[in-house]
Design a protein around this motif. Structure first.
Motif, PDB file in Angstrom:
ATOM      1  N   ALA A 185       0.829  -1.213   0.000  1.00 45.25           N
ATOM      2  CA  ALA A 185       0.000   0.000   0.000  1.00 45.25           C
ATOM      3  C   ALA A 185       0.860   1.258   0.000  1.00 45.25           C
ATOM      4  CB  ALA A 185      -0.936  -0.008   1.206  1.00 45.25           C
ATOM      5  N   THR A 186       1.999   1.199   0.688  1.00 40.60           N
ATOM      6  CA  THR A 186       2.912   2.340   0.679  1.00 40.60           C
ATOM      7  C   THR A 186       3.466   2.595  -0.715  1.00 40.60           C
ATOM      8  OG1 THR A 186       3.537   1.885   2.981  1.00 40.60           O
ATOM      9  CG2 THR A 186       5.022   3.282   1.696  1.00 40.60           C
ATOM     10  N   GLY A 187       3.698   1.493  -1.455  1.00 44.10           N
ATOM     11  CA  GLY A 187       4.293   1.626  -2.774  1.00 44.10           C
ATOM     12  C   GLY A 187       3.313   1.917  -3.897  1.00 44.10           C
ATOM     13  N   ILE A 188       2.175   1.221  -3.915  1.00 42.84           N
ATOM     14  CA  ILE A 188       1.257   1.348  -5.059  1.00 42.84           C
ATOM     15  C   ILE A 188      -0.096   1.941  -4.685  1.00 42.84           C
ATOM     16  CG2 ILE A 188       2.372  -0.612  -6.195  1.00 42.84           C
ATOM     17  CD1 ILE A 188      -0.081  -2.304  -5.503  1.00 42.84           C
ATOM     18  N   GLY A 189      -0.328   2.152  -3.389  1.00 44.10           N
ATOM     19  CA  GLY A 189      -1.580   2.760  -2.959  1.00 44.10           C
ATOM     20  C   GLY A 189      -2.543   1.748  -2.363  1.00 44.10           C
ATOM     21  N   LEU A 190      -3.522   2.258  -1.613  1.00 41.86           N
ATOM     22  CA  LEU A 190      -4.465   1.413  -0.899  1.00 41.86           C
ATOM     23  C   LEU A 190      -5.413   0.675  -1.847  1.00 41.86           C
ATOM     24  CD1 LEU A 190      -5.299   4.022   1.888  1.00 41.86           C
ATOM     25  CD2 LEU A 190      -3.944   1.940   2.196  1.00 41.86           C
ATOM     26  N   ARG A 191      -5.990   1.390  -2.813  1.00 38.02           N
ATOM     27  CA  ARG A 191      -6.938   0.758  -3.732  1.00 38.02           C
ATOM     28  C   ARG A 191      -6.263  -0.321  -4.575  1.00 38.02           C
ATOM     29  NH1 ARG A 191     -11.841   2.285  -5.600  1.00 38.02           N
ATOM     30  NH2 ARG A 191     -11.604   4.416  -4.787  1.00 38.02           N
ATOM     31  N   ALA A 192      -5.087  -0.005  -5.099  1.00 43.84           N
ATOM     32  CA  ALA A 192      -4.378  -0.977  -5.937  1.00 43.84           C
ATOM     33  C   ALA A 192      -4.038  -2.238  -5.156  1.00 43.84           C
ATOM     34  CB  ALA A 192      -3.109  -0.346  -6.517  1.00 43.84           C
ATOM     35  N   THR A 193      -3.701  -2.080  -3.869  1.00 47.07           N
ATOM     36  CA  THR A 193      -3.396  -3.244  -3.038  1.00 47.07           C
ATOM     37  C   THR A 193      -4.613  -4.143  -2.890  1.00 47.07           C
ATOM     38  OG1 THR A 193      -1.724  -1.996  -1.811  1.00 47.07           O
ATOM     39  CG2 THR A 193      -2.592  -3.979  -0.762  1.00 47.07           C
ATOM     40  N   LEU A 194      -5.782  -3.556  -2.671  1.00 51.22           N
ATOM     41  CA  LEU A 194      -7.000  -4.347  -2.548  1.00 51.22           C
ATOM     42  C   LEU A 194      -7.318  -5.085  -3.853  1.00 51.22           C
ATOM     43  CD1 LEU A 194      -9.216  -1.855  -0.506  1.00 51.22           C
ATOM     44  CD2 LEU A 194      -8.255  -4.019   0.299  1.00 51.22           C
ATOM     45  N   LEU A 195      -7.067  -4.447  -4.979  1.00 54.00           N
ATOM     46  CA  LEU A 195      -7.314  -5.106  -6.268  1.00 54.00           C
ATOM     47  C   LEU A 195      -6.347  -6.271  -6.480  1.00 54.00           C
ATOM     48  CD1 LEU A 195      -7.951  -1.973  -8.527  1.00 54.00           C
ATOM     49  CD2 LEU A 195      -9.644  -3.665  -7.766  1.00 54.00           C
ATOM     50  N   VAL A 196      -5.107  -6.110  -6.031  1.00 51.27           N
ATOM     51  CA  VAL A 196      -4.141  -7.213  -6.123  1.00 51.27           C
ATOM     52  C   VAL A 196      -4.608  -8.387  -5.271  1.00 51.27           C
ATOM     53  CG1 VAL A 196      -1.802  -7.920  -5.486  1.00 51.27           C
ATOM     54  CG2 VAL A 196      -2.158  -5.780  -6.706  1.00 51.27           C
ATOM     55  N   VAL A 197      -5.073  -8.106  -4.048  1.00 52.61           N
ATOM     56  CA  VAL A 197      -5.575  -9.166  -3.165  1.00 52.61           C
ATOM     57  C   VAL A 197      -6.744  -9.888  -3.831  1.00 52.61           C
ATOM     58  CG1 VAL A 197      -6.724  -9.639  -0.965  1.00 52.61           C
ATOM     59  CG2 VAL A 197      -4.795  -8.060  -1.047  1.00 52.61           C
ATOM     60  N   GLY A 198      -7.651  -9.138  -4.447  1.00 49.95           N
ATOM     61  CA  GLY A 198      -8.792  -9.757  -5.113  1.00 49.95           C
ATOM     62  C   GLY A 198      -8.377 -10.669  -6.248  1.00 49.95           C
ATOM     63  N   ALA A 199      -7.413 -10.227  -7.050  1.00 55.88           N
ATOM     64  CA  ALA A 199      -6.960 -11.047  -8.164  1.00 55.88           C
ATOM     65  C   ALA A 199      -6.290 -12.330  -7.677  1.00 55.88           C
ATOM     66  CB  ALA A 199      -5.991 -10.246  -9.033  1.00 55.88           C
ATOM     67  N   LEU A 200      -5.466 -12.215  -6.643  1.00 56.22           N
ATOM     68  CA  LEU A 200      -4.804 -13.406  -6.093  1.00 56.22           C
ATOM     69  C   LEU A 200      -5.818 -14.338  -5.437  1.00 56.22           C
ATOM     70  CD1 LEU A 200      -1.613 -11.757  -4.534  1.00 56.22           C
ATOM     71  CD2 LEU A 200      -1.762 -13.108  -6.634  1.00 56.22           C
ATOM     72  N   GLY A 201      -6.855 -13.765  -4.833  1.00 58.61           N
ATOM     73  CA  GLY A 201      -7.905 -14.593  -4.238  1.00 58.61           C
ATOM     74  C   GLY A 201      -8.646 -15.409  -5.270  1.00 58.61           C
ATOM     75  N   LEU A 202      -8.940 -14.804  -6.417  1.00 58.30           N
ATOM     76  CA  LEU A 202      -9.591 -15.553  -7.497  1.00 58.30           C
ATOM     77  C   LEU A 202      -8.700 -16.687  -7.988  1.00 58.30           C
ATOM     78  CD1 LEU A 202     -11.189 -12.636  -9.553  1.00 58.30           C
ATOM     79  CD2 LEU A 202     -12.408 -14.394  -8.268  1.00 58.30           C
ATOM     80  N   ALA A 203      -7.393 -16.421  -8.093  1.00 59.24           N
ATOM     81  CA  ALA A 203      -6.459 -17.467  -8.520  1.00 59.24           C
ATOM     82  C   ALA A 203      -6.437 -18.616  -7.518  1.00 59.24           C
ATOM     83  CB  ALA A 203      -5.061 -16.872  -8.690  1.00 59.24           C
ATOM     84  N   LEU A 204      -6.462 -18.297  -6.221  1.00 61.60           N
ATOM     85  CA  LEU A 204      -6.465 -19.337  -5.189  1.00 61.60           C
ATOM     86  C   LEU A 204      -7.736 -20.167  -5.265  1.00 61.60           C
ATOM     87  CD1 LEU A 204      -5.325 -20.672  -2.622  1.00 61.60           C
ATOM     88  CD2 LEU A 204      -6.422 -18.851  -1.290  1.00 61.60           C
ATOM     89  N   ALA A 205      -8.880 -19.519  -5.420  1.00 61.29           N
ATOM     90  CA  ALA A 205     -10.147 -20.246  -5.471  1.00 61.29           C
ATOM     91  C   ALA A 205     -10.210 -21.156  -6.695  1.00 61.29           C
ATOM     92  CB  ALA A 205     -11.311 -19.248  -5.492  1.00 61.29           C
ATOM     93  N   ILE A 206      -9.754 -20.659  -7.827  1.00 60.41           N
ATOM     94  CA  ILE A 206      -9.759 -21.475  -9.049  1.00 60.41           C
ATOM     95  C   ILE A 206      -8.812 -22.661  -8.894  1.00 60.41           C
ATOM     96  CG2 ILE A 206      -9.152 -21.481 -11.493  1.00 60.41           C
ATOM     97  CD1 ILE A 206     -10.113 -18.544 -11.565  1.00 60.41           C
ATOM     98  N   GLY A 207      -7.636 -22.418  -8.267  1.00 56.98           N
ATOM     99  CA  GLY A 207      -6.704 -23.513  -8.032  1.00 56.98           C
ATOM    100  C   GLY A 207      -7.279 -24.585  -7.124  1.00 56.98           C
ATOM    101  N   ALA A 208      -7.985 -24.152  -6.048  1.00 59.67           N
ATOM    102  CA  ALA A 208      -8.616 -25.112  -5.144  1.00 59.67           C
ATOM    103  C   ALA A 208      -9.722 -25.882  -5.854  1.00 59.67           C
ATOM    104  CB  ALA A 208      -9.179 -24.388  -3.925  1.00 59.67           C
ATOM    105  N   MET A 209     -10.443 -25.207  -6.732  1.00 63.11           N
ATOM    106  CA  MET A 209     -11.546 -25.847  -7.439  1.00 63.11           C
ATOM    107  C   MET A 209     -11.048 -26.907  -8.419  1.00 63.11           C
ATOM    108  SD  MET A 209     -14.558 -23.939  -9.623  1.00 63.11           S
ATOM    109  CE  MET A 209     -14.871 -22.865  -8.214  1.00 63.11           C
ATOM    110  N   THR A 210      -9.968 -26.601  -9.125  1.00 66.81           N
ATOM    111  CA  THR A 210      -9.454 -27.539 -10.123  1.00 66.81           C
ATOM    112  C   THR A 210      -8.737 -28.733  -9.500  1.00 66.81           C
ATOM    113  OG1 THR A 210      -7.442 -26.187 -10.323  1.00 66.81           O
ATOM    114  CG2 THR A 210      -9.231 -25.770 -11.893  1.00 66.81           C
ATOM    115  N   SER A 211      -8.207 -28.559  -8.283  1.00 69.61           N
ATOM    116  CA  SER A 211      -7.463 -29.656  -7.650  1.00 69.61           C
ATOM    117  C   SER A 211      -8.308 -30.487  -6.703  1.00 69.61           C
ATOM    118  CB  SER A 211      -6.266 -29.090  -6.884  1.00 69.61           C
ATOM    119  OG  SER A 211      -6.685 -28.218  -5.855  1.00 69.61           O
ATOM    120  N   SER A 212      -9.550 -30.054  -6.428  1.00 71.32           N
ATOM    121  CA  SER A 212     -10.388 -30.786  -5.469  1.00 71.32           C
ATOM    122  C   SER A 212     -11.065 -31.974  -6.134  1.00 71.32           C
ATOM    123  CB  SER A 212     -11.452 -29.851  -4.881  1.00 71.32           C
ATOM    124  OG  SER A 212     -12.315 -29.382  -5.878  1.00 71.32           O
TER     125      SER A 212
END
Length: 410
Positions: free
Chosen positions: A383-410
């Motif tokens: 957040a210090t480097g890229i800002g608060l909003r951009a950090t939240l968007l990064v978290v959201g994108a990584l969360g989608l990747a995690l959920a898709i990975g869990a779905m494909t491996s389950s």
């Protein structure tokens, strides 16, 4: 009169008929209500009163979760060697005393970010030990056949607090200021400790087996998770999820106050939407698990939390619109998180022998939350480097990747 009796019998079936369970449920519900105050008041004290930077917020969240890495494995061995109820009571008293340090420091004009760090760490230690003891005690009281029911009922109480707690917390913070609102949370822990003294907990017994060294028993708990494909998969996914979640926690309050311009009351209203999602999920968790299966609900819950994270970063507009949008995003996130959490807990408890429940619980908490402080620090630094909003968007994108990975491996 007979219709009222029939309704009562339908409403209060199963575990509701157990006095010990009702007392444990009430204890957890009132402390969950108090926690809603501190969940808002502690970061708002840092953000508004002490003007904390994003990185300082990351450190604060990291210190609250650091005890999971430091003491959770030893706590698991301890819990398998002693009765759990006295540990729960001591932890409640410890958290109440630690929380009172904040209003006392504010009243004497010595409050600093370092004091918040110390209180956050001490409460984290009590949470590690007391929280694990609560989970084991709950499993013992409910029995294996009612684990989903027990976790759903406990979560329903906690989420009912989440429904009304944030709004009341926001009003208290605006009326009393954040440090003094924390007094109410401390009182809920003292009340809980008094209430739990009446619990009999006949199944809360020490399993008399041959005891090895502490490190040998820690090793046994780690091997249990490592050798179980199900427990290992649950730990891996939950660990990655916790990293992302704590990245979000480190920046969300700052984002709401500094970029969206929301007051404590507005943030409390937004959190109440999350409480609605929690209540809906808790009320329907058992039925959904029976229909779709525990594993499927775990994956669907992960996916919904990812959608919620992504939505946080997209919130904008005037304060009234931002409050509504943030609230709807929290509703989606908390609905998914509660569905995920109830089934995750029930599955890991169901496949673990009674004598290893303490070590399993502590080991899983270690594996899943030990990396959370790193997530908080990464979130603050990002957040210090890229800002608060951009950090939240990064978290959201990584969360989608995690959920898709869990779905494909389950």
């Amino acid at each position: 009169m007979q219709s009222v009796q029939r309704w009562f019998n339908r409403a209060f079936q199963g575990l509701w008929r157990s006095p010990d369970f009702r007392r444990l449920w009430t204890s957890l519900t009132i402390t969950a209500f108090g926690a809603q105050i501190t969940n808002l008041a502690l970061p708002l004290t840092a953000a508004l009163l002490l003007q904390a930077t994003p990185f300082q917020m990351g450190v604060l969240v990291a210190l609250e979760t650091l005890p999971f890495a430091l003491v959770s494995l030893h706590a698991g061995v301890l819990l398998d060697r002693v009765r759990k109820l006295p540990i729960v009571i001591a932890a409640d008293l410890g958290r109440g005393i630690a929380l009172l340090a904040i209003p006392v420091a504010a009243f004497t004009h010595v409050l600093s970010i370092e004091i918040l760090y110390a209180v956050g760490f001490l409460c984290g230690v009590q949470n590690v030990v007391g929280g694990a003891a609560y989970q084991v005690l709950l499993a013992q009281l409910a029995g294996r056949k009612r684990l989903v029911e027990a976790n759903a009922k406990i979560t329903l109480g906690e989420t009912s607090s989440a429904l009304i707690g944030p709004g009341i917390a926001g009003l208290l913070i605006q009326a009393l200021t954040a440090p003094f609102a924390i007094v109410l949370d401390a009182l809920t822990f003292f009340t809980s400790a008094l209430m739990l003294r009446r619990v009999e907990a006949r199944k809360d017994v020490i399993h008399m087996t041959n005891r090895g060294s502490v490190w040998a028993e820690i090793h046994e708990g780690l091997l249990l998770v490592w050798r179980s494909r199900t427990l290992f998969a649950l730990a891996l996914v939950a660990g990655l999820w916790q990293v992302l979640h704590h990245m979000q926690i480190a920046v969300l309050i700052l984002f709401a106050t500094r970029e969206l311009g929301l007051s404590a009351g507005s943030i409390g209203v937004a959190y109440m939407f999350g409480g609605v999602g929690c209540v809906i999920a808790a009320a329907n968790a058992e039925r959904l698990s029976n229909r779709f299966g525990v594993g499927s609900i775990i994956v669907y819950g992960l996916l919904l939390t990812a959608f919620g994270w992504q939505a946080f970063g997209l919130v904008s507009g005037p304060p009234w619109a931002a409050t509504l949008a943030l609230g709807l995003a929290m509703l989606v996130f908390d609905f998914g998180a509660v569905l995920y959490g109830i089934n995750y807990l029930a599955l890991r408890q169901a496949i673990t022998p009674d004598r290893l429940l303490g070590r399993m619980t502590a080991t899983m908490r270690f594996c899943t939350v030990a990396a959370a402080p790193l997530g908080s620090l990464i979130g603050g630094a990002l957040a210090t480097g890229i800002g608060l909003r951009a950090t939240l968007l990064v978290v959201g994108a990584l969360g989608l990747a995690l959920a898709i990975g869990a779905m494909t491996s389950s």
